[in-house]
Motif scaffolding. Structure first.
Motif, mmCIF file in Angstrom:
data_model
loop_
_atom_site.group_PDB
_atom_site.id
_atom_site.type_symbol
_atom_site.label_atom_id
_atom_site.label_comp_id
_atom_site.label_asym_id
_atom_site.label_seq_id
_atom_site.Cartn_x
_atom_site.Cartn_y
_atom_site.Cartn_z
ATOM 1 N N ARG A 195 42.175 43.004 83.776
ATOM 2 C CA ARG A 195 42.301 44.111 84.731
ATOM 3 C C ARG A 195 43.256 45.172 84.199
ATOM 4 N N PHE A 196 44.364 44.701 83.660
ATOM 5 C CA PHE A 196 45.347 45.643 83.132
ATOM 6 C C PHE A 196 44.772 46.439 81.967
ATOM 7 N N TRP A 197 44.074 45.772 81.050
ATOM 8 C CA TRP A 197 43.546 46.446 79.863
ATOM 9 C C TRP A 197 42.571 47.567 80.245
ATOM 10 N N ILE A 198 41.707 47.271 81.189
ATOM 11 C CA ILE A 198 40.745 48.291 81.627
ATOM 12 C C ILE A 198 41.473 49.504 82.198
ATOM 13 N N LYS A 199 42.491 49.245 83.008
ATOM 14 C CA LYS A 199 43.224 50.355 83.604
ATOM 15 C C LYS A 199 44.052 51.095 82.557
ATOM 16 N N TRP A 200 44.591 50.364 81.604
ATOM 17 C CA TRP A 200 45.414 50.982 80.552
ATOM 18 C C TRP A 200 44.563 51.878 79.673
ATOM 19 N N ILE A 201 43.357 51.431 79.350
ATOM 20 C CA ILE A 201 42.454 52.243 78.539
ATOM 21 C C ILE A 201 42.118 53.536 79.268
ATOM 22 N N ASP A 202 41.873 53.436 80.571
ATOM 23 C CA ASP A 202 41.498 54.625 81.341
ATOM 24 C C ASP A 202 42.643 55.614 81.486
ATOM 25 N N SER A 203 43.870 55.131 81.436
ATOM 26 C CA SER A 203 45.017 56.007 81.688
ATOM 27 C C SER A 203 45.565 56.660 80.429
ATOM 28 N N ALA A 245 42.366 59.044 71.609
ATOM 29 C CA ALA A 245 43.059 59.176 70.321
ATOM 30 C C ALA A 245 44.322 58.323 70.287
ATOM 31 N N ALA A 246 45.086 58.387 71.386
ATOM 32 C CA ALA A 246 46.324 57.608 71.429
ATOM 33 C C ALA A 246 46.046 56.110 71.393
ATOM 34 N N VAL A 247 45.015 55.698 72.159
ATOM 35 C CA VAL A 247 44.674 54.280 72.185
ATOM 36 C C VAL A 247 44.171 53.816 70.830
ATOM 37 N N SER A 248 43.335 54.609 70.208
ATOM 38 C CA SER A 248 42.799 54.245 68.891
ATOM 39 C C SER A 248 43.911 54.152 67.867
ATOM 40 N N LYS A 276 46.233 54.990 56.521
ATOM 41 C CA LYS A 276 44.996 55.755 56.540
ATOM 42 C C LYS A 276 45.261 57.118 57.165
ATOM 43 N N ASP A 277 44.555 58.084 56.660
ATOM 44 C CA ASP A 277 44.755 59.429 57.189
ATOM 45 C C ASP A 277 44.259 59.545 58.616
ATOM 46 N N GLU A 278 43.117 58.940 58.913
ATOM 47 C CA GLU A 278 42.546 59.041 60.249
ATOM 48 C C GLU A 278 42.235 57.641 60.756
ATOM 49 N N PRO A 279 42.603 57.329 61.972
ATOM 50 C CA PRO A 279 42.267 56.018 62.505
ATOM 51 C C PRO A 279 40.774 55.879 62.701
ATOM 52 N N ALA A 280 40.284 54.684 62.421
ATOM 53 C CA ALA A 280 38.846 54.429 62.553
ATOM 54 C C ALA A 280 38.476 54.353 64.023
ATOM 55 N N VAL A 281 37.193 54.646 64.293
ATOM 56 C CA VAL A 281 36.699 54.518 65.657
ATOM 57 C C VAL A 281 36.586 53.038 65.973
ATOM 58 N N LEU A 282 37.234 52.623 67.037
ATOM 59 C CA LEU A 282 37.354 51.202 67.339
ATOM 60 C C LEU A 282 36.606 50.845 68.609
ATOM 61 N N ASP A 283 36.116 49.633 68.637
ATOM 62 C CA ASP A 283 35.557 49.059 69.852
ATOM 63 C C ASP A 283 36.723 48.614 70.722
ATOM 64 N N LEU A 284 36.895 49.229 71.885
ATOM 65 C CA LEU A 284 38.056 48.969 72.735
ATOM 66 C C LEU A 284 37.775 47.938 73.816
ATOM 67 N N HIS A 311 40.019 42.947 71.667
ATOM 68 C CA HIS A 311 41.442 43.289 71.546
ATOM 69 C C HIS A 311 42.306 42.528 72.552
ATOM 70 N N GLU A 312 41.916 41.309 72.809
ATOM 71 C CA GLU A 312 42.650 40.524 73.806
ATOM 72 C C GLU A 312 44.098 40.297 73.393
ATOM 73 N N LYS A 313 44.357 40.075 72.102
ATOM 74 C CA LYS A 313 45.731 39.851 71.659
ATOM 75 C C LYS A 313 46.602 41.074 71.918
ATOM 76 N N ILE A 314 46.053 42.263 71.630
ATOM 77 C CA ILE A 314 46.817 43.484 71.885
ATOM 78 C C ILE A 314 47.031 43.667 73.380
ATOM 79 N N ALA A 315 46.001 43.398 74.155
ATOM 80 C CA ALA A 315 46.117 43.544 75.603
ATOM 81 C C ALA A 315 47.178 42.604 76.172
ATOM 82 N N ARG A 316 47.216 41.394 75.650
ATOM 83 C CA ARG A 316 48.216 40.436 76.135
ATOM 84 C C ARG A 316 49.622 40.898 75.776
#
Length: 1470
Positions: free
Chosen positions: A1363-1371, A1375-1378, A1393-1401, A1406-1411
């Motif tokens: 629940r938190f991850w979904i809300k955090w992504i929306d807020s 670019a910042a999240v990526s 890297k010069d540019e961050p890659a497009v990531l599946d969010l 990304h459960e480890k990052i969300a935790r």
């Protein structure tokens, strides 16, 4: 007791019929009868003093005709310390009342041994007042508050008549106050404690604790017919199965609500009210008791209690079928038949029982059923107390007569803590040191100056006490050989006309390395001063004698060579300076809130607490002279005096001091099995009686290994041509690879990763050496010796060797280029594999690196043992002792710990510190997983063991020692910690170092191993207090706060800057003020970080006091004091420190007393490099302070100078914009660098709390710290579901709930063991929060049931994180999240890297990052963890749903939804 009370009453009314005399002597005969029965078992007292075994205890049942025992050692719960103690207590009370009970010296000696028998009750489990042990009636003894309380009363009462050591009273007293209101591990409360908080013991002095304990007993155990003994007590209930000896664990649940009620405890509360003059309480319980009394005339046939015991047929212990009442089992003798009492006599029944036919009614409606009395009328115990209460109430007896010692006034006595003045006497071991210290303004005495008082070690007092109570006739040896505590050594003693003062035990000659760290000694002394202040109840002032030695304070001069350039940075010099400053600061009269008086010994004798030891002189020695003076002065005294005289007459030998360098070079693949608290090694002949730790204190001919050389020293001794070959370790080659490093650290590194590893793999260790480097090194040394005028000392000569091993030849004639390298270039020495013993011996002879020497000796020890001789060097043991001494001199603590582990050295005070933790209700565990060893009772060091990295063994001892000292002084930091799990403490410290240093786990462990004892203690304190520092950027722990933190910035430092776990402050305000000798003589520095102000906690000495701050976060990274009044060499040290600082460092310099006398031109120039423009105007004893920066132009900073006659300086204040300084650092990185993204906020600004809550949860989870009332709440949750899934473990409801009560300690330990299934400390703490949320929802919404089945915590947590991850992504922007996700997933060594890659969010990816983000949320608020956990808990575990943020049930009942929503909101705000 009733007979004695009646005797006093008859004496008071001046009875002329002889009743007073008859009753008094009947009491005396009873007391002496018990005494004789005890004395027949003197051999058991002798055994029990040392063993504390239940089989060696005094018997509790006697034959009244002969006084012999009637039951076997194993057939009864004989170990009842409360019974023995109440005998000693009553003996003291009767003696104080003028009743003579003891007649001979044999009896005096036996009573003295009874004191030794009971004085360790704080660590001795017994069967308790009910003779059953734990409540399951399995005959398992446990620590009981009722027993310990009676021991406290007995020791306090008999002290003065019989000798009792004050430290033993204090330990029992502390244990009691820490345990109450709990009775034991299995009994959360027991009505028997009423006898401890009131008559007859009066053992508790804390009035609030007395009230709390009394209220707990009344609330949980009170009834209409008396009090229950304890919860779920099945004794004499109709449901009790009398055919079995013991209860089944799950059986206890059936007794809940129908426990028998005892009128006995009404009599206790009546007496309690009478002694406190609480008439309302007296009348209340009098009214409750009267209807329960039985008149003698109503009993058809008076029941005579007579036990028919066949001594030849032992009675099985704990037989419930016997139905022997508690009163009769408490009796020490069998009673004879008696005549029926006069008609109309009121008798107190033993207990009241719920009839079988009304059991269900009583359980449904407690207190509604009429109970019936059992057959045991009267209960003599209760009848006795009833008579005493009636006598006092009718004014026939006064409380003062029943309590002539005045123990009833103990809770109302004023605390002496604020009034205690601790007297301190400072001694110097020699006149030379005395003279040197006087130049620094510290006045001391030598041993000769103390005459006629003799100064001795505490071991001498211990030896003297070993004859106390000795009696050959009874076979008693006196006091066991136990150390004397600080309170005992704070007295001055007299014996046979001589006076003696003893050094405190923590400064005794100790084999362990802690005493070699002066900063640690300072911290221990501060804590012991506070301890003495808080526990001093004796006439006169406590007097502590401190011996200062040359090894402690050393030579304050500094040689100005290259090897000394960095010496101050590693506390080699400054620890000695800190000790001197601390001793000097004692003259102010205050030390950490303790009033202190420093004076000569002759000046404090008149106000000291003086105790006579003349009672030790045997009366049988009349005509002979017992030489106690030889014993009390100690065997070392005469020899040491001669040694000190001889040292003064000869010149001190000089030893070259190689420079130290701290590195992370020590890597080895694994450890070996070590019993870290096993048999100690005999003291080394290199050791000095006065904790000698430096090589110059010994005959250098005793050193066989070559002195340690580092690159700087090599330039001086070998010449520049050799420097390159020893730029790194001359032998060490590839041993520092990461794979090898992981093995060396055992389980300390890679905690989470190594959980599934085979434990046996970590026990096999090896060291890898570069043989080519070794050959090159030896060749270079040989060539250098032939072509250079520099030569090595004789004991450093290299033994030529043409062949090392494995065909690798070192050609000593050729240059390094000619050295063969086509063969094997690396040699691996596997611990326990003797294949390369010879080659290792050759390498040891040639080595000039102490790091390689210890690794080689470790290998040789594993193959050959301690007694193995290595050529002409000596045995491995002697070489290890040599390394031990050298490493302590060099302050290479990692090596010191490794040697201590190899030699199995132990801390002298380990047992007492373990006891201090246990007596305050903190069980201890050592090791982890299947090898975890539980300590619930204090054990001797030899009884403890561990299997780990060889350095971990001494580390565990250190941790236990530090925790013991902390819990004595600041017990509040342990709040919420149920058990002391040393392994988890090490993990928590490792995580803290990793956070502060920005390093990985392996490096963090190495840093931890290299911390000094004091630095490690401060790190441990930081971990314990982390939750209190969550909103403050607290200063880094000492030893972690060097300029390394920001001097050489790299990826790890940048990451640490962004996610350090503490919110980085944005503004720093510094306040400084100086006062010269005539202007207040002070130095003050205050730091304010974002509104949080605190003074700098350091000891300011005479001269220049310097504090260096990190310009990025305002943290103190260095502090030092330089006495530029006394010596120009202090000015030189000051210059070296300033020159070593990097440009931009914030430096505060404050003068105290005088700093100008020997302030050199170079020192003034150094001040000008900080921005000073007034330093050259400084005069004698002027006031001066500066808040500058390294590299600032003179006159560009804030500075104040006031002449000596015009008072102190004004308070200087300067503000720093830390945000701007951090931006300047970031601008030094390339625009698109990964470092800049990480440190600029790509990670830090998106962490919800900038890492501070994550840090707190990691610490609290590692320490298993839980909120108040956590375990009772878990019990209630568990009672409403089938079980709780915690990680991979299931905590079942049955039989847990039926076996254990909510506040039972055993239940808390069981829950904690299930929390261990969760490896991540932060996640473990989230589980604790989740349980609290579920508990609050269930408690405030009792109408909403928990879903059937098991409560799955991990499922709730995962749903909340999602629940938190979904809300955090929306807020946040994409670019910042990526950017955040990219940087979080990058390895530390990967390229940016010069540019961050497009990531599946998606959450799944990304459960480890969300935790990690979720774990950094605050607890409170709508976006706190508890809010998310509450929503997930309701949806998953309760019979309601959650839609659009609103709670609803299946029937959409608005009221239920609103009430539950309200409760959840309140839950998240508490």
């Amino acid at each position: 007791m009733a007979a004695w009370g009646l005797a006093l009453a008859y004496r008071r009314i001046d009875d002329d019929e002889g009743r007073a005399y008859e009753l008094e002597h009947a009491t005396i005969k009873c007391m002496r009868g018990i005494l004789f029965a005890y004395m027949r078992q003197a051999h058991k007292v002798e055994l029990f003093k040392n063993s504390q075994s239940v089989l060696d205890s005094l018997h509790a049942k006697f034959n009244t005709a002969t006084g012999d025992t009637v039951v076997g050692d194993k057939d009864w719960g004989h170990l009842q310390l409360d019974a023995t103690s109440i005998f000693v207590l009553q003996l003291a009370q009767m003696t104080a009342a003028g009743t003579l009970v003891i007649f001979t010296m044999d009896e005096v000696n036996f009573i003295q041994n009874l004191v030794f028998y009971i004085e360790r009750a704080y660590r001795t489990p017994d069967y308790g007042i009910w003779e059953r042990g734990d409540k399951i009636n399995h005959g398992m003894p446990e620590l009981n508050s009722s027993s310990i309380g009676m021991v406290v009363a007995a020791l306090q009462a008999i002290n003065g008549v019989i000798h009792v050591l004050p430290d033993e009273i204090t330990r029992n007293y502390t244990t009691l106050h820490s345990a109450l209101p709990r009775e034991s591990n299995s009994k959360e409360v027991d009505a028997a404690v009423l006898s401890v908080i009131s008559f007859p013991a009066f053992a508790v002095s804390d009035t609030r604790l007395i009230v709390r304990t009394r209220n707990e007993i009344v609330k949980k155990l009170g009834g209409n017919y008396g009090f229950k003994r304890f919860l779920r007590d099945g004794h004499q209930t109709v449901l009790e199965d009398t055919s079995r000896l013991y209860y089944d664990p799950h059986e206890l649940k059936i007794f809940e609500g129908i426990e028998c009620e005892w009128p006995l405890f009404y009599t206790y509360l009546i007496l309690d009210g009478l002694f406190r003059d609480d008439r309302e309480q007296v009348q209340k319980y009098r009214d409750l008791l009267e209807p329960l009394l039985v008149e003698s005339s109503s009993i058809p046939k008076f029941r005579v209690v007579q036990e028919h015991i066949n001594p030849l047929k032992p009675i099985s212990y704990g037989s419930i079928s016997d139905r022997v009442s508690a009163a009769r089992r408490r009796s020490s003798v069998m009673r004879r038949p008696q005549d029926q009492p006069p008609s109309g006599t009121k008798l107190v029944p033993e207990l009241y029982i719920v009839p079988k036919e009304y059991i269900e009614d009583e359980k449904a409606n407690p207190g509604s059923v009429k109970r019936i009395a059992n057959e045991n009328v009267p209960l003599a115990w209760a009848q006795s107390l009833y008579i005493l209460g009636s006598l006092i109430q009718d004014d026939l007896l006064s409380p003062a007569e029943l309590d002539p010692l005045g123990r009833r006034n103990l809770p109302f006595r004023p605390r002496q803590g604020s009034e205690v003045v601790v007297q301190m006497v400072l001694l110097s071991e020699s006149s030379d040191l005395q003279t040197k210290l006087s130049t620094f303004g510290l006045e001391t005495q030598t041993l000769e100056n103390c005459a006629p008082v003799t100064i001795s070690l505490p071991s001498a007092l211990r030896d003297a006490y070993s004859s106390l109570g000795e009696n050959v006739k009874l076979g008693l040896s006196g006091r066991p050989n136990r150390p004397i505590g600080t309170l005992g050594t704070s007295k001055i003693y007299k014996c046979q006309g001589h006076m003696y003062a003893f050094l405190p035990h923590f400064m005794d000659n100790e084999e362990f390395y802690l005493v070699s760290d002066n900063n640690y000694l300072v911290s221990v002394l501060e804590q012991e001063l506070a301890f003495v202040k808080n526990h001093w109840w004796y006439p006169g002032r406590p007097t502590i004698v401190v011996m200062l030695t040359r090894e402690m304070l050393g030579d304050f001069s500094s040689s100005k060579d290259q090897s000394d350039q960095q010496r101050w940075r590693y506390n080699h010099r400054d620890s000695k300076r800190n000790l001197l400053n601390f001793m000097t600061s004692l003259r102010s009269g205050m030390c950490g809130g303790v009033r202190v008086r420093v004076a000569r010994l002759s000046e404090v004798v008149n106000t000291a607490c003086i105790e006579s030891l003349d009672f030790m002189v045997s009366p049988e020695s009349a005509g002979e002279t017992e030489d106690w003076h030889t014993v009390l002065k100690g065997e070392w005294h005469h020899q040491e005096s001669q040694k000190l005289h001889s040292e003064n007459e000869k010149d001190a030998r000089s030893v070259s001091r190689p420079p130290r360098g701290r590195s992370l070079r020590r890597r080895s693949t694994g450890g070996e099995n070590s019993s870290f608290l096993s048999n100690t090694i005999p003291k080394s002949p290199l050791k000095s009686p006065y904790y000698t730790e430096e090589p110059e204190s010994y005959d250098t001919d005793a050193f066989k290994l070559k002195n340690h050389l580092e690159p700087e020293m090599a330039k001086l001794e070998l010449g520049p041509s050799v420097t390159e070959s020893i730029a790194r370790s001359p032998i060490r080659g590839v041993s520092s690879n990461r794979a090898a490093a992981r093995g060396a650290l055992g389980n300390l590194a890679g905690f989470e990763e190594n959980q599934g590893a085979n434990a046996n793999d970590s026990r096999r260790g090896s060291y890898t050496f570069d043989i080519v480097d070794m050959a090159q090194f030896k060749t270079s040394i040989t060539n250098s010796k032939e072509n250079s005028t520099h030569s090595l000392a004789d004991n450093q000569k290299v033994v030529p060797s043409s062949k090392l091993s494995n065909g690798v030849t070192a050609n000593t004639e050729s240059s390094t280029e000619d050295t063969p390298n086509d063969g094997v270039s690396a040699l691996t020495l596997t611990l326990g594999d003797p294949a390369n013993v010879d080659v290792a011996g050759e390498m040891l002879v040639a080595s000039t690196s102490i790091f390689d020497q210890i690794d080689l000796l470790h290998y040789l020890l594993s193959c050959c043992g301690l007694e193995y001789k290595i050529g002409n060097l000596g045995t491995i043991q002697s070489l290890l002792e040599e390394i031990y001494v050298k490493a302590m001199h060099m302050k290479e603590w990692s090596i010191v710990r490794q040697v201590a582990g190899l030699l199995k050295k132990t801390v002298n005070s380990l047992t007492s510190n373990v006891a201090d933790l246990l007596i305050r209700g903190k069980p201890i565990t050592i090791g982890f997983g299947p090898n975890e060893y539980f300590i619930t009772n204090p054990l001797s060091p030899e009884a403890l063991s561990a299997e780990a990295d060889v350095r971990e063994a001494p580390l565990v001892q250190e941790i236990l020692t530090y925790l013991g000292s902390m819990i004595r002084s600041t017990a509040s930091v342990f709040d919420g910690i149920q058990r002391i799990r040393t392994y988890l403490f090490i993990i928590a410290m490792r995580e803290e170092i990793s956070r502060l240093k920005g390093c990985d786990e392996e490096e963090a462990v190495e840093h931890m191993m290299q911390l000094s004892p004091f630095e490690l203690k401060m790190l441990l304190n930081t971990v314990l207090t982390a939750r209190d520092q969550i909103n403050n950027a607290a200063d880094s722990s000492v030893g972690l706060s060097t300029t390394y933190r920001w001097r050489n910035w790299n990826k790890s430092n940048s990451l640490k800057l962004a996610t350090s776990g503490v919110a980085l402050p944005s503004q720093l305000i510094i306040t400084a003020q100086s006062g010269g000798y005539n202007s207040g003589n002070f130095a003050k520095i205050d730091l304010n970080r974002d509104g949080s102000s605190a003074p700098v906690q350091t000891i300011f000495g005479r001269g220049l006091n310097v504090v260096v701050l990190d310009p990025l976060d305002g943290v103190i990274i260095e502090s030092a004091s330089f006495d530029t009044h006394i010596s120009t060499e202090e000015s030189y040290e000051f210059v070296q420190m300033i020159e070593s600082l990097d440009v931009g460092s914030i430096v505060i310099v404050v003068a105290k007393d005088d700093c100008a006398e020997n302030l050199t031109t170079a020192a003034k120039t150094a001040c000008e490099s900080l921005g000073s423009s007034k330093i050259r105007d400084l005069g004698f004893r002027d006031s001066w302070c500066l808040i500058g920066e390294k590299g600032a132009e003179p006159g560009s900073v804030i500075e104040e100078h006031i002449p000596a006659s015009q008072g102190p300086t004004a308070q200087l204040t300067r503000s720093f914009d830390l945000v701007a300084k951090r931006k300047m650092l970031l601008e030094s990185y390339p625009q698109n660098s990964q470092f800049r993204m990480m440190a600029s906020g790509a990670i830090g600004t998106l962490m919800p709390s900038n890492g501070k809550w994550l840090r707190r949860r990691k610490n609290d989870g590692a320490l298993n710290r839980v909120p108040t009332e956590f375990y009772p709440k878990v019990w209630k949750v568990l009672s409403k579901c089938h079980g709780i899934f915690i990680g991979k473990g299931l905590l079942p409801r049955d039989p847990t709930i039926s076996e254990k009560t909510p506040e039972e300690l055993n239940f808390a330990l069981q829950v904690e063991s299930y929390l261990d299934y969760i490896r991540d400390p932060a996640e473990r703490q989230i589980c604790v929060e989740c349980l609290m949320v579920v508990s609050r929802i269930a408690e405030r919404n009792p109408e909403i049931p928990i879903n059937s089945g098991n409560l799955d915590l991990m499922k709730i947590i995962r749903d909340a994180v999602s629940r938190f991850w979904i809300k955090w992504i929306d807020s946040h922007s994409n670019a910042a999240v990526s950017s955040f996700v990219s940087n979080s997933e990058l390895k530390i060594d990967s390229e940016s890297k010069d540019e961050p890659a497009v990531l599946d969010l998606s959450f799944e990816k990304h459960e480890k990052i969300a935790r990690r983000l979720f774990f950094d949320l605050a607890q409170e608020g709508e976006e706190g963890t508890m809010a998310y956990l509450a929503k997930s808990s309701v949806q998953i575990s309760f019979a309601v749903g959650w839609q659009n943020g609103n709670l609803h049930d299946d029937e959409n009942t608005p009221s239920r939804g609103r009430s539950t929503v309200s409760s959840i909101k309140s839950t998240t705000t508490e």
